[in-house]
Motif scaffolding. Structure first.
Motif, mmCIF file in Angstrom:
data_model
loop_
_atom_site.group_PDB
_atom_site.id
_atom_site.type_symbol
_atom_site.label_atom_id
_atom_site.label_comp_id
_atom_site.label_asym_id
_atom_site.label_seq_id
_atom_site.Cartn_x
_atom_site.Cartn_y
_atom_site.Cartn_z
ATOM 1 N N ALA A 116 0.864 -1.186 0.000
ATOM 2 C CA ALA A 116 0.000 0.000 0.000
ATOM 3 C C ALA A 116 0.900 1.236 0.000
ATOM 4 N N ILE A 117 0.881 1.976 -1.103
ATOM 5 C CA ILE A 117 1.767 3.122 -1.297
ATOM 6 C C ILE A 117 0.961 4.409 -1.156
ATOM 7 N N GLY A 118 1.359 5.268 -0.231
ATOM 8 C CA GLY A 118 0.670 6.545 -0.069
ATOM 9 C C GLY A 118 -0.802 6.384 0.238
ATOM 10 N N ALA A 119 -1.147 5.352 1.001
ATOM 11 C CA ALA A 119 -2.549 5.049 1.279
ATOM 12 C C ALA A 119 -2.996 5.697 2.587
ATOM 13 N N THR A 191 1.745 -7.214 4.802
ATOM 14 C CA THR A 191 1.557 -5.910 4.170
ATOM 15 C C THR A 191 2.777 -5.028 4.330
ATOM 16 N N LEU A 192 3.180 -4.403 3.225
ATOM 17 C CA LEU A 192 4.202 -3.361 3.237
ATOM 18 C C LEU A 192 3.507 -2.021 3.048
ATOM 19 N N VAL A 193 3.642 -1.136 4.027
ATOM 20 C CA VAL A 193 3.139 0.231 3.936
ATOM 21 C C VAL A 193 4.294 1.110 3.484
ATOM 22 N N LEU A 218 7.184 -1.219 7.169
ATOM 23 C CA LEU A 218 7.085 0.191 6.798
ATOM 24 C C LEU A 218 8.310 0.619 6.018
ATOM 25 N N ALA A 219 8.083 1.315 4.901
ATOM 26 C CA ALA A 219 9.171 1.899 4.115
ATOM 27 C C ALA A 219 8.837 3.354 3.828
ATOM 28 N N VAL A 220 9.641 4.260 4.356
ATOM 29 C CA VAL A 220 9.507 5.685 4.065
ATOM 30 C C VAL A 220 10.664 6.058 3.162
ATOM 31 N N VAL A 221 10.351 6.433 1.931
ATOM 32 C CA VAL A 221 11.373 6.678 0.915
ATOM 33 C C VAL A 221 11.866 8.120 1.037
ATOM 34 N N PRO A 222 13.155 8.324 1.227
ATOM 35 C CA PRO A 222 13.658 9.688 1.400
ATOM 36 C C PRO A 222 13.625 10.487 0.106
ATOM 37 N N GLY A 223 13.430 11.787 0.260
ATOM 38 C CA GLY A 223 13.445 12.675 -0.898
ATOM 39 C C GLY A 223 12.348 12.397 -1.885
#
Length: 265
Positions: A116-119, A191-193, A218-223
């Motif tokens: 789920a990307i940007g959900a 689930t990967l958020v 959880l993955a928060v992508v920098p930049g």
């Protein structure tokens, strides 16, 4: 090239690519399959990728009444049953991520893993970093010009129907979804958020989503922003593929994932 599937809720346009286990890509609000252009080749090299366009998006017609995430989730369930015909991985971006979460909650038998990307799980006014943007968006305004250009050339309802669809989507964003942590706790699929570190959704909301889904990652992508699949496609694709292909490894110092009875727990 794509084709139509005659589903109970709406005649749905979809495309397919690749071979292997099924993976369904669920695009964002106002979007079409074209917005997955940076992901298709990498994912289709490992999976049989299905790309449905939801009601009132792309080549799929609008239907009478308001747009709801639940109706789109029900359409997706029908698509999985009629077209995919077996459990699939779901990768959803923005609105597509909401749909993926609903399908995983309602029909765990049809879902393998979820990205789920940007959900979000609450309405825009509760989770948008800038809730005022909802009041600034209008069907003819510059904020939606990019999406209008995607819609008008392919919509079966014709370009003049754009203001109707735009108003429906904006109303949906203002009032939906209305999930609770208890709803999210029912999701069984691993689930990967994922989000950008400067996403449309606040990091606090993304973290709450991650914490509410059992054993989520959880993955928060920098930049990166809400458009992270376009901005950092190589990294996003690797994160997706790693999540779908691998089982979680035991970490050296677990806290949230500590097993009952261990010191960390």
């Amino acid at each position: 090239m794509g084709e139509y599937a005659d589903l109970p809720g709406v005649r749905t346009w979809y495309e397919t690519e690749g071979t292997g286990d099924p993976l369904v890509l669920l695009h964002g609000g106002f979007c079409t399959n074209d917005t997955w252009g940076a992901q298709r080749a990498d994912l289709a090299a490992a999976y049989r990728v299905f790309l449905p366009e939801r009601r009132a998006h792309g080549h799929t017609a609008d239907v009478p009444g308001p747009l709801t995430y639940q109706d789109m989730a029900d359409d997706t369930v029908a698509f999985l049953e009629a077209v995919v015909e077996e459990p699939a991985h779901l990768v959803g971006w923005s609105d597509g991520g909401v749909v993926a979460l609903l399908v995983a909650r309602d029909r765990p038998d049809l879902v393998r893993k979820v990205v789920a990307i940007g959900a979000n799980f609450r309405p825009g006014p509760e989770c948008f970093a800038e809730p005022s943007m909802l009041d600034e968006m209008t069907p003819s305004g510059p904020d939606l010009a990019f999406f209008r250009e995607l819609y008008e050339p392919v919509a079966p309802d014709g370009p003049d129907h754009w203001p109707v669809v735009a108003a429906k989507v904006l109303d949906m964003w203002r009032t939906q979804p209305t999930l609770t942590p208890e709803d999210l706790a029912r999701i069984e699929a691993r689930t990967l958020v994922m989000s950008g570190d400067d996403d449309l959704m606040t990091l606090e909301h993304t973290t709450a989503l991650y914490r509410a889904i059992p054993d989520a990652e959880l993955a928060v992508v920098p930049g990166a922003s809400h458009l992270v699949p376009l901005e950092k496609p190589g990294l996003v694709n690797r994160l997706i593929l790693d999540h779908l292909a691998q089982e979680p490894a035991e970490t050296m110092m677990p806290i949230r994932r500590a097993k009952p009875g261990t010191a960390a727990s």
